[in-house]
Design an enzyme around this catalytic site. Structure first.
Site, PDB file in Angstrom:
ATOM      1  N   LYS A 127       0.846  -1.220   0.000  1.00 44.39           N
ATOM      2  CA  LYS A 127       0.000   0.000   0.000  1.00 44.39           C
ATOM      3  C   LYS A 127       0.870   1.255   0.000  1.00 44.39           C
ATOM      4  CE  LYS A 127       0.958   1.089   4.497  1.00 44.39           C
ATOM      5  NZ  LYS A 127       1.811   2.215   4.874  1.00 44.39           N
ATOM      6  N   PRO A 170       9.619  -4.980  -0.164  1.00 45.44           N
ATOM      7  CA  PRO A 170      10.724  -4.777   0.777  1.00 45.44           C
ATOM      8  C   PRO A 170      10.220  -4.697   2.221  1.00 45.44           C
ATOM      9  CG  PRO A 170      10.701  -3.047  -0.913  1.00 45.44           C
ATOM     10  CD  PRO A 170       9.497  -3.905  -1.150  1.00 45.44           C
ATOM     11  N   VAL A 171      11.064  -5.197   3.145  1.00 48.73           N
ATOM     12  CA  VAL A 171      10.674  -5.286   4.561  1.00 48.73           C
ATOM     13  C   VAL A 171      11.011  -3.975   5.280  1.00 48.73           C
ATOM     14  CG1 VAL A 171      11.130  -6.554   6.716  1.00 48.73           C
ATOM     15  CG2 VAL A 171      11.066  -7.773   4.533  1.00 48.73           C
ATOM     16  N   LEU A 203       5.612   0.029   3.393  1.00 47.79           N
ATOM     17  CA  LEU A 203       4.692  -0.434   2.346  1.00 47.79           C
ATOM     18  C   LEU A 203       3.678  -1.452   2.857  1.00 47.79           C
ATOM     19  CD1 LEU A 203       7.369  -0.746  -0.480  1.00 47.79           C
ATOM     20  CD2 LEU A 203       5.500   0.919  -0.402  1.00 47.79           C
ATOM     21  N   GLY A 204       3.733  -1.748   4.154  1.00 52.65           N
ATOM     22  CA  GLY A 204       2.712  -2.601   4.777  1.00 52.65           C
ATOM     23  C   GLY A 204       2.802  -4.077   4.422  1.00 52.65           C
ATOM     24  N   ASP A 220      -2.571  -1.899  10.643  1.00 53.51           N
ATOM     25  CA  ASP A 220      -2.798  -1.828   9.190  1.00 53.51           C
ATOM     26  C   ASP A 220      -3.486  -3.080   8.642  1.00 53.51           C
ATOM     27  OD1 ASP A 220      -1.550   0.590   9.166  1.00 53.51           O
ATOM     28  OD2 ASP A 220       0.215  -0.039   8.035  1.00 53.51           O
TER      29      ASP A 220
HETATM   30  P1  ATP Z   1       4.698  -1.222   9.619  1.00 57.54           P
HETATM   31  O1  ATP Z   1       4.575   0.208   9.184  1.00 57.54           O
HETATM   32  O2  ATP Z   1       3.389  -1.946   9.715  1.00 57.54           O
HETATM   33  O3  ATP Z   1       5.598  -1.441  10.805  1.00 57.54           O
HETATM   34  P2  ATP Z   1       6.280  -1.712   7.238  1.00 57.54           P
HETATM   35  O4  ATP Z   1       5.408  -1.650   6.064  1.00 57.54           O
HETATM   36  O5  ATP Z   1       7.218  -0.574   7.431  1.00 57.54           O
HETATM   37  O6  ATP Z   1       5.416  -2.015   8.495  1.00 57.54           O
HETATM   38  P3  ATP Z   1       6.868  -4.538   7.133  1.00 57.54           P
HETATM   39  O7  ATP Z   1       7.547  -5.035   5.914  1.00 57.54           O
HETATM   40  O8  ATP Z   1       5.445  -4.876   7.307  1.00 57.54           O
HETATM   41  O9  ATP Z   1       7.152  -3.000   7.205  1.00 57.54           O
HETATM   42  O10 ATP Z   1       7.716  -5.045   8.393  1.00 57.54           O
HETATM   43  C1  ATP Z   1       7.579  -4.581   9.705  1.00 57.54           C
HETATM   44  C2  ATP Z   1       8.249  -5.598  10.635  1.00 57.54           C
HETATM   45  O11 ATP Z   1       7.428  -6.753  10.718  1.00 57.54           O
HETATM   46  C3  ATP Z   1       9.604  -6.060  10.132  1.00 57.54           C
HETATM   47  O12 ATP Z   1      10.609  -5.473  10.894  1.00 57.54           O
HETATM   48  C4  ATP Z   1       9.605  -7.575  10.265  1.00 57.54           C
HETATM   49  O13 ATP Z   1      10.570  -8.033  11.184  1.00 57.54           O
HETATM   50  C5  ATP Z   1       8.223  -7.947  10.806  1.00 57.54           C
HETATM   51  N1  ATP Z   1       7.553  -8.990   9.990  1.00 57.54           N
HETATM   52  C6  ATP Z   1       6.927 -10.051  10.467  1.00 57.54           C
HETATM   53  N2  ATP Z   1       6.379 -10.785   9.491  1.00 57.54           N
HETATM   54  C7  ATP Z   1       6.652 -10.180   8.332  1.00 57.54           C
HETATM   55  C8  ATP Z   1       6.351 -10.470   6.963  1.00 57.54           C
HETATM   56  N3  ATP Z   1       5.632 -11.524   6.625  1.00 57.54           N
HETATM   57  N4  ATP Z   1       6.792  -9.593   6.032  1.00 57.54           N
HETATM   58  C9  ATP Z   1       7.500  -8.500   6.401  1.00 57.54           C
HETATM   59  N5  ATP Z   1       7.821  -8.197   7.671  1.00 57.54           N
HETATM   60  C10 ATP Z   1       7.404  -9.017   8.640  1.00 57.54           C
END
Ligand code: ATP
Length: 286
Positions: free
Chosen positions: A12, A97-98, A102-103, A139
């Protein structure tokens, strides 16, 4: 139903993210717009004789197949409610990307709930899964339906909105990730009173894409810029290359730019690719 079952878990962007205030429970009160995009992880669900197995081949660091993975957490919550259901093997292929804003993790969790609901024919649907989604993260409820939606509260109270026009996007993710708590905890977020959300909604009804692009707002942007100044440069470069608007995604550090066409998006992406940086050409999806 053809098995194994496959589901896409889309990422997202938030065209508007307003931080309204701090709540007594430590969370922030938000008013934000969610929009799913055509960048996605893939989940497959395969029946097993018994038990729960999770695999994430080639998983990026930090999201291996252990108990901290949101897919496993979602499956445990779902199966805890239906202990009579037989086994399942869930396989996750990460493309989003983690820790990028991007949720991805939240979308994987929502897709896990939806996939298990479908596979085990429990008939809960997005509404019946909402309470489990809320337990998994702010989210997660949005991703049960995706599309365009308004989020309030911690972001977990969702009001679906009419689809936005299809928008071509360039996403640029710097090498370094940013944990969401660090961004909120930096003391640099800008607080507003909901006017940016209202203005965006009004313009989206009445005017075109260029107006939308001019109404992007993210109260977390000053914090993201302070923690990772490269994000400020990426936004500036996107605008210099003719993006109609550019904004940090959620808590960052990914920055998205609105392109005039798919070709425009591709030409911007070519110029911004660097080793370590991830650049995507994508589009909003209904
Ligand atoms: P948010 O804003 O919800 O914290 P984001 O979009 O910035 O999230 P995500 O990729 O959702 O980032 O990762 C947030 C954290 O969730 C990461 O640090 C990771 O360790 C943990 N995590 C647990 N399961 C997952 C998954 N299936 N994919 C990505 N991250 C995950």
């Amino acid at each position: 139903m053809p098995l194994p079952l496959t589901r896409k878990a889309p990422a997202k962007i938030n065209p508007v993210l307003e931080v309204l205030g701090k709540r007594p429970d430590g969370y922030h009160e938000l008013s934000l717009l969610f929009q799913t995009i055509d960048l996605h992880d893939l989940l497959t669900f395969e029946p097993l004789a018994e038990g729960l197995r999770f695999e994430c081949p080639g998983a990026p660091e930090g999201i291996g197949p252990d108990g901290s993975n949101l897919v496993l957490k979602a499956a445990e919550i779902f199966l805890g409610k239906y202990p009579q259901k037989k086994g399942v093997l869930i396989r996750l292929t990460k493309n989003i990307p983690v820790a990028a804003g991007l949720g991805g993790g939240s979308s994987d969790a929502a897709s896990t709930l939806l996939g298990l609901d479908q596979m085990f024919e429990t008939g809960l649907g997005p509404e019946g899964l909402r309470e489990m989604a809320e337990r998994l993260g702010s989210d997660v409820p949005f991703f049960l339906r995706g599309g365009t939606a308004l989020g309030t509260g911690r972001g977990e109270k969702i009001t679906p909105l009419p689809s936005m026009p299809g928008i071509d996007l360039v996403l640029v993710k710097p090498e370094q990730g940013l944990p969401t708590p660090a961004v909120y905890g930096s003391g640099k977020a800008r607080f507003t009173g909901g006017e940016c959300t209202r203005q965006f909604l009004e313009l989206s009804r009445e005017k075109g894409l260029s107006y939308l692009a001019g109404s992007l707002f993210n109260g977390l942007e000053p914090a993201t810029f302070a923690l990772l100044p490269e994000t400020w440069n990426i936004k500036r470069w996107l605008l210099e290359m003719g993006a109609l608007g550019a904004l940090v995604c959620g808590s960052g550090p990914t920055v998205f730019g609105i392109a005039r066409s798919p070709d425009h998006a591709r030409s911007i992406a070519e110029k911004l690719r660097l080793p370590g940086r991830r650049v995507f050409v994508t589009r909003t999806i209904a």
